[in-house]
Every structure is written in structure tokens, then in C-alpha cells.
Design a protein around this motif. Structure first.
Motif, mmCIF file in Angstrom:
data_model
loop_
_atom_site.group_PDB
_atom_site.id
_atom_site.type_symbol
_atom_site.label_atom_id
_atom_site.label_comp_id
_atom_site.label_asym_id
_atom_site.label_seq_id
_atom_site.Cartn_x
_atom_site.Cartn_y
_atom_site.Cartn_z
ATOM 1 N N GLU A 208 0.827 -1.207 0.000
ATOM 2 C CA GLU A 208 0.000 0.000 0.000
ATOM 3 C C GLU A 208 0.860 1.256 0.000
ATOM 4 O OE1 GLU A 208 -2.886 -0.093 3.130
ATOM 5 O OE2 GLU A 208 -3.745 -2.000 2.482
ATOM 6 N N VAL A 209 1.966 1.221 0.737
ATOM 7 C CA VAL A 209 2.857 2.381 0.786
ATOM 8 C C VAL A 209 3.461 2.651 -0.586
ATOM 9 C CG1 VAL A 209 5.080 3.215 1.663
ATOM 10 C CG2 VAL A 209 3.395 2.259 3.237
ATOM 11 N N THR A 210 3.990 1.622 -1.246
ATOM 12 C CA THR A 210 4.599 1.836 -2.566
ATOM 13 C C THR A 210 3.570 2.281 -3.591
ATOM 14 O OG1 THR A 210 4.380 -0.542 -3.065
ATOM 15 C CG2 THR A 210 6.480 0.209 -2.159
ATOM 16 N N GLU A 211 2.335 1.811 -3.465
ATOM 17 C CA GLU A 211 1.286 2.228 -4.391
ATOM 18 C C GLU A 211 0.965 3.709 -4.221
ATOM 19 O OE1 GLU A 211 -2.165 -0.197 -3.976
ATOM 20 O OE2 GLU A 211 -1.273 -1.938 -4.964
ATOM 21 N N ILE A 212 0.722 4.127 -2.980
ATOM 22 C CA ILE A 212 0.288 5.515 -2.766
ATOM 23 C C ILE A 212 1.424 6.501 -3.000
ATOM 24 C CG2 ILE A 212 0.753 5.796 -0.278
ATOM 25 C CD1 ILE A 212 -2.147 6.958 -0.105
ATOM 26 N N PHE A 213 2.674 6.084 -2.790
ATOM 27 C CA PHE A 213 3.811 6.950 -3.084
ATOM 28 C C PHE A 213 3.914 7.235 -4.584
ATOM 29 C CE2 PHE A 213 6.826 6.264 0.796
ATOM 30 C CZ PHE A 213 5.889 6.892 1.601
ATOM 31 N N PHE A 233 -7.164 10.766 -0.764
ATOM 32 C CA PHE A 233 -5.787 10.396 -0.457
ATOM 33 C C PHE A 233 -5.491 10.532 1.032
ATOM 34 C CE2 PHE A 233 -2.406 9.861 -3.780
ATOM 35 C CZ PHE A 233 -3.275 9.455 -4.788
ATOM 36 N N ARG A 234 -5.907 11.656 1.595
ATOM 37 C CA ARG A 234 -5.598 11.889 2.997
ATOM 38 C C ARG A 234 -6.193 10.790 3.871
ATOM 39 N NH1 ARG A 234 -3.485 15.841 5.768
ATOM 40 N NH2 ARG A 234 -3.393 17.103 3.871
ATOM 41 N N ARG A 235 -7.415 10.421 3.591
ATOM 42 C CA ARG A 235 -8.045 9.352 4.369
ATOM 43 C C ARG A 235 -7.266 8.052 4.221
ATOM 44 N NH1 ARG A 235 -11.122 5.775 2.247
ATOM 45 N NH2 ARG A 235 -11.608 7.094 0.454
ATOM 46 N N ARG A 236 -6.793 7.761 3.003
ATOM 47 C CA ARG A 236 -6.042 6.527 2.767
ATOM 48 C C ARG A 236 -4.713 6.528 3.512
ATOM 49 N NH1 ARG A 236 -5.119 5.910 -3.337
ATOM 50 N NH2 ARG A 236 -3.805 4.188 -2.615
ATOM 51 N N PHE A 237 -3.927 7.614 3.350
ATOM 52 C CA PHE A 237 -2.603 7.554 3.987
ATOM 53 C C PHE A 237 -2.681 7.722 5.499
ATOM 54 C CE2 PHE A 237 -2.144 12.140 2.444
ATOM 55 C CZ PHE A 237 -2.085 12.753 3.690
ATOM 56 N N MET A 238 -3.717 8.351 5.990
ATOM 57 C CA MET A 238 -3.897 8.395 7.443
ATOM 58 C C MET A 238 -4.188 7.002 7.994
ATOM 59 S SD MET A 238 -3.679 11.590 8.699
ATOM 60 C CE MET A 238 -4.796 11.807 10.076
ATOM 61 N N ASP A 239 -4.983 6.222 7.265
ATOM 62 C CA ASP A 239 -5.291 4.846 7.691
ATOM 63 C C ASP A 239 -4.041 3.977 7.635
ATOM 64 O OD1 ASP A 239 -7.132 2.475 8.183
ATOM 65 O OD2 ASP A 239 -6.333 1.958 6.196
ATOM 66 N N ILE A 240 -3.263 4.085 6.532
ATOM 67 C CA ILE A 240 -2.030 3.308 6.415
ATOM 68 C C ILE A 240 -1.073 3.674 7.550
ATOM 69 C CG2 ILE A 240 0.014 2.877 4.992
ATOM 70 C CD1 ILE A 240 -1.753 3.457 2.532
ATOM 71 N N HIS A 241 -0.937 4.959 7.810
ATOM 72 C CA HIS A 241 -0.020 5.422 8.862
ATOM 73 C C HIS A 241 -0.442 4.894 10.231
ATOM 74 C CE1 HIS A 241 1.512 8.313 11.882
ATOM 75 N NE2 HIS A 241 2.575 8.300 11.124
ATOM 76 N N LYS A 242 -1.719 4.902 10.509
ATOM 77 C CA LYS A 242 -2.205 4.421 11.807
ATOM 78 C C LYS A 242 -1.858 2.948 12.003
ATOM 79 C CE LYS A 242 -6.469 3.945 14.528
ATOM 80 N NZ LYS A 242 -7.935 4.169 14.538
#
Length: 527
Positions: A208-213, A233-242
Motif C-alpha cells: 500500500e505504501v509503494t502504491e500511494i507513493f 488520499f488523505r483518508r487513505r494515507f492516514m489509515d495506512i499510517h495508523k
């Protein structure tokens, strides 16, 4: 009604400002920019780009030349698609392009503390030194050789079990597990499929990280929408980060408890090794730096999490993906697979499993690796950012421009490679064994036709690990098995081009569909 009218006038006013800003962005300096397609107001050339950016850039470069200028929303970009221009940008003007691009996703997911995306300066130099010396140096790689060997044996044993049972294997998933287990044990002495039972979540997070980057976020490229989350995007990367933060916090906290226990028992944990002569992993090295008040750079907990993310993503997804692409090419080119098997049979035999020490004696295997990097670079484009204006020939690249060196495009350029769409490892062998056009090319960053690990100061520090782990993994799959490709229903696929070679978008360029095969054992060199 009055409120709606006011909002409409405000939007028209702001849009007009944006259009004027776009049209006259370079008027004050009168830059002579590289060739460029016609740009639209506001979005620039965004309408010309697909999710597969390296494909889109390739098509534009084939029309406008090897150095082009694009405006993607509010962001100015240049794209280089030839070895000569890549060399001028990345070597001659290396310091000018020593910065990396930043996005909201990158900044948040890396705690604004990433090594990979840090500016060239004291922090970057400090992390580069401890990573290349402590984690990825020859001494440490030698100490971790038993781990890599054991993981490879376990991988081959699993495939042999599936082979004897006639069962299919999701090779994509198994290669990810293998790469993830190796780097996880080197970094924090944890086999992710073991103690913590979090292997699937770790691999999912890495993907998921490599995809969103690698995706474009409208909020990053059009300043008018900077604080508007149009695409989620913000919702996605906030979820990944959590989820990532929770995973890392547990690992770090558990290690700190162990270290506290050692200190209470009077056991040394700083220095080269502890009293048990254990090999220190990277987490211990980073925690030592965190606790060292005299360290030249005072690390924080967020620094450690960001650095772990850098190495987990870099050493898991790309390594597994490169092995998968190579195996897919061998399945689609059975004559190449047969030659590779013959070489390994002659050098290694069938009674023992291929080892890293065998690699110097397997030139055809090394040629396969290079050919795979040419057609399927793990990261299809090198991305940099200029810190000052730069003159390239008669063109000026403005300060703050993003640079994309399209490795994927260079690997398919008929001006650089003979018959570029053919998978032909022989092109990398000695002149008397090939047409001699592409010989003496290495992957260490000195041959600008082939830069799978980048080049210069910002080249990948993990090249030594990758060039031990990747060829050995591929060699084991070649030595021990033939491969039967099956569809989702388990029916064998026959004919030409058995494996679909389409890609999936992202920072990396993985295959679009998982590689599922039935392994057919040739030999069983592990017990």
C-alpha cells in the motif's frame, strides 16, 4: 441565493488568478524550457498522463525528444529518456538534483523524517553512514548469511512440498514472504511469519505504501486544492499510517523492554555485540544512536520508524518483484530457462542447493538479472528535485522542478539496445558470445543505460544485499523446478506467452496479476 452567488464569484475570481499564474509563471525569468506539448490552463499536461506515468512519459518523449518539459498542475517537471542526458543530469549536475520530491502522503507516512526522501545534508549523511556500514556493509551481510540461507531453504522446501502434492503456489506471495522475512530478521530479529503473526499485515502495508507513493494526488499538484482531499488520499494515507505506527510501536516497545532487562542484569548492549556475542540488528543500532546523547545527529522515535519504513519497503517489494518478473520472463522464454538450468547443473549440480558463493561462476544467470532489470526496473523512474536553476545545453531547468529519469523508457530505446523488446540475456555476455552492443554494462550506477539502483550519492544503499539475495533466489527456482502456469481454476495454460506481463501502477512497477504456478521438481537438494 445570495450566498450561492457570492461563492460563484469567489470561485471565478480564484480560478482567474490561477489561470493568470499558470500563463505567466515563467515570464519574469524568461526561461528557455525543453520541448513541451500544448498545456491546458490549471491542469497543465495532467490530461496527457495515465496511471502508468512511465508509459505516458515514454510516448511523449518519443514525440518531443529525450528531454521534455511538462507542467503537471502547479508543478514543473522535466523528463529525461536517454543515457546521455541522464548522465548529464545525475552525474555532471548531481548536487543540483540532490533533493527528492515530497508529497502529503510521503511526508505523513514517513513522519517527515525519511532517509530516502530527506534533503542532502547532515541527517541524510548520518543515516547513510550507519546503514551502509552497520546494516548493509560486507561484514554485516556476511554475519546474516545463515539467515538468508535458511530462509531460502525453507522457501524451496515449501515449493517441493507443493510439487509433490501437485498443488499450485502463489509465487508472488511466497516471494514477498521470503524477502520480508530476510529484511525483518536483519532489521529487528523477527521472522514476520513467526513470533508476531503479522506477516500478511506487514506485506499489505508495504504494498500500500509503494502504491500511494507512486500515485498523483490532485491536492499535491494543484495549489488551489492543497487543503481539499478530492480523491480521498488523505483518508487513505492516514489509515495506512495508523496501522503501520501500531505495528512498529509494538516491535520497538518490545525491544526496549528486552534492552531494559539486559541493563538491569548488567549485560552490555552497546558496542559491537552484547555479552552473548549476538549479531546486532538494525533496530538495536538505531536505539543505541537514540540513547547516545553525544551522537552527531540526535535521533527521535519518529526517525527510527521512518527509517524502518524506508528499508522495509525498499527491501521487500522491489526484491520480490524483481524475482517474480524474472521468473515470468523465463517461463515465457523456455529456451533461456533451459540454458540457465544447464549452467547451474554444470556449476552446482543437483545434490546441493545453489549458494551465494556460486554466483561469480554463473555468468548466464547474471546476464538474466541484467536483462530483467533492463525490461522491468523495480522502480521505473528515478525522481529528483532541483535545488537551483540548471543549464542543460540550450535549455534551463528552473529551481524546484521535478526530474524524472525514465529508466523503463531507456530500457526500450532501440537507439540504445538492439531488438529491445526481446528478452535476450546474451546481450550482456562477452563480445564473442553476443552481438557486442551491450557488453561491459554493470548495475552499480556507472552505466547510464542501466540504473536499477540509481546512481551517485542517492543511489540505493541496499545494492549489495539485493545482488546477493535476488540472484540466489532466482537460481534456486531455476535449479530445482520447472513451472506449469495455471488459471484461477487450476487448469494449465498452454501456448505462447503463458504469463501475462501487464503492470500495475505505483512507485514500483509490479505485475498486474499474481503469478500462480504448479512447481515441477527437477531435483530435491534440501532435506
Amino acid at each position: 441565493m445570495l450566498l450561492q452567488t457570492i461563492i460563484l464569484y469567489v470561485l471565478i475570481f480564484l480560478l482567474s488568478i490561477l489561470i493568470l499564474k499558470t500563463l505567466f509563471s515563467f515570464s519574469s525569468k524568461h526561461y528557455k524550457l525543453p520541448p513541451s506539448p500544448f498545456a491546458l490552463p490549471v491542469v497543465g499536461h495532467l490530461h496527457l498522463l495515465s496511471p502508468f506515468m512511465h508509459h505516458s512519459f515514454h510516448m511523449l518523449s518519443s514525440r518531443y525528444g529525450p528531454l521534455i518539459h511538462l507542467r503537471i498542475g502547479s508543478v514543473n517537471c522535466v523528463v529525461a529518456s536517454s543515457p546521455e542526458i541522464a548522465k548529464e543530469l545525475l552525474k555532471t549536475n548531481e548536487l543540483t538534483f540532490s533533493a527528492r520530491k515530497h508529497t502529503a502522503a510521503i511526508d505523513h507516512l514517513t513522519y517527515n523524517s525519511s532517509f530516502a526522501f530527506a534533503p542532502y545534508g547532515p541527517y541524510w549523511k548520518f543515516i547513510k553512514k550507519i546503514s551502509t556500514v552497520e546494516l548493509l556493509g560486507a561484514r554485516t551481510l556476511g554475519q546474516f548469511l545463515p539467515i538468508r540461507s535458511q530462509e531460502l531453504q525453507d522457501f524451496v522446501k515449501l515449493l517441493l512440498e507443493k510439487s509433490h502434492a501437485g498443488e499450485r503456489v502463489n509465487v508472488t506471495e511466497e516471494l514477498l514472504k521470503l524477502a520480508n522475512n530476510v529484511i525483518s530478521q536483519m532489521m529487528f530479529s523477527i521472522k514476520c511469519s513467526g513470533t508476531y503473526g503479522q506477516a500478511e499485515e506487514t506485506r499489505r502495508l508495504v504494498r500500500e505504501v509503494t502504491e500511494i507513493f507512486g500515485e498523483f494526488n490532485i491536492s499535491d499538484i494543484i495549489w488551489f486544492f492543497k487543503n481539499v482531499d478530492l480523491q480521498g488520499f488523505r483518508r487513505r494515507f492516514m489509515d495506512i499510517h495508523k496501522r503501520y505506527d501500531s505495528l512498529l510501536e509494538k516491535i520497538i516497545s518490545n525491544r526496549e523492554m528486552v534492552r531494559t532487562g539486559k541493563k538491569k542484569n548488567g549485560r552490555r548492549i552497546n558496542g559491537d555485540v552484547d555479552d552473548d556475542e549476538e549479531v546486532r540488528d538494525f533496530l538495536d543500532i538505531l536505539l543505541d544512536a537514540l540513547e547516545n546523547e553525544k551522537s552527531e545527529i540526535q535521533l527521535t522515535r519518529d526517525h527510527i520508524k521512518a527509517i524502518i519504513l524506508d528499508f522495509l519497503t525498499a527491501a521487500t517489494d522491489t526484491t520480490a518483484m524483481a524475482a517474480e518478473w524474472a521468473l515470468a520472463e523465463l517461463i515465457n522464454n523456455p529456451n533461456v530457462l533451459e540454458k540457465a538450468q544447464e549452467e547451474i547443473d554444470q556449476v552446482v549440480g543437483k545434490s546441493r542447493l545453489v549458494q551465494e558463493s556460486d554466483l561469480p561462476n554463473l555468468p548466464y544467470l547474471q546476464a538474466i538479472i541484467k536483462e530483467n532489470f533492463r525490461l522491468h526496473p523495480p522502480i521505473p523512474m528515478l525522481a529528483r528535485k532541483s535545488i537551483e536553476d540548471c543549464q542543460i545545453g540550450k535549455y534551463t531547468i528552473p529551481e524546484g522542478s521535478l526530474l524524472f529519469v525514465n529508466l523503463w523508457s531507456i530500457g526500450r530505446d532501440p537507439k540504445v539496445w538492439s531488438n529491445p523488446m526481446k528478452f535476450n540475456p546474451e546481450r550482456f555476455l562477452k563480445p564473442n558470445e553476443s552481438d557486442g552492443l551491450e557488453t561491459n554494462i554493470d548495475v552499480k550506477g556507472f552505466s547510464y543505460q542501466l540504473l536499477p539502483f540509481g546512481t551517485g550519492r542517492r543511489g540505493c544503499p541496499g545494492i549489495n544485499l539485493a545482488m546477493q539475495e535476488l540472484p540466489t533466489t532466482l537460481a534456486a527456482m531455476i535449479q530445482c523446478f520447472n513451472w506449469k502456469v495455471v488459471n484461477p481454476e487450476g487448469v494449465e495454460i498452454k501456448g505462447k506467452d503463458l504469463v501475462d506481463m501487464s503492470e500495475r501502477p505505483g512507485l514500483t512497477a509490479p505485475r498486474a496479476h499474481d503469478l500462480v504456478c504448479v512447481p515441477l521438481a527437477r531435483c530435491s537438494p534440501v532435506s
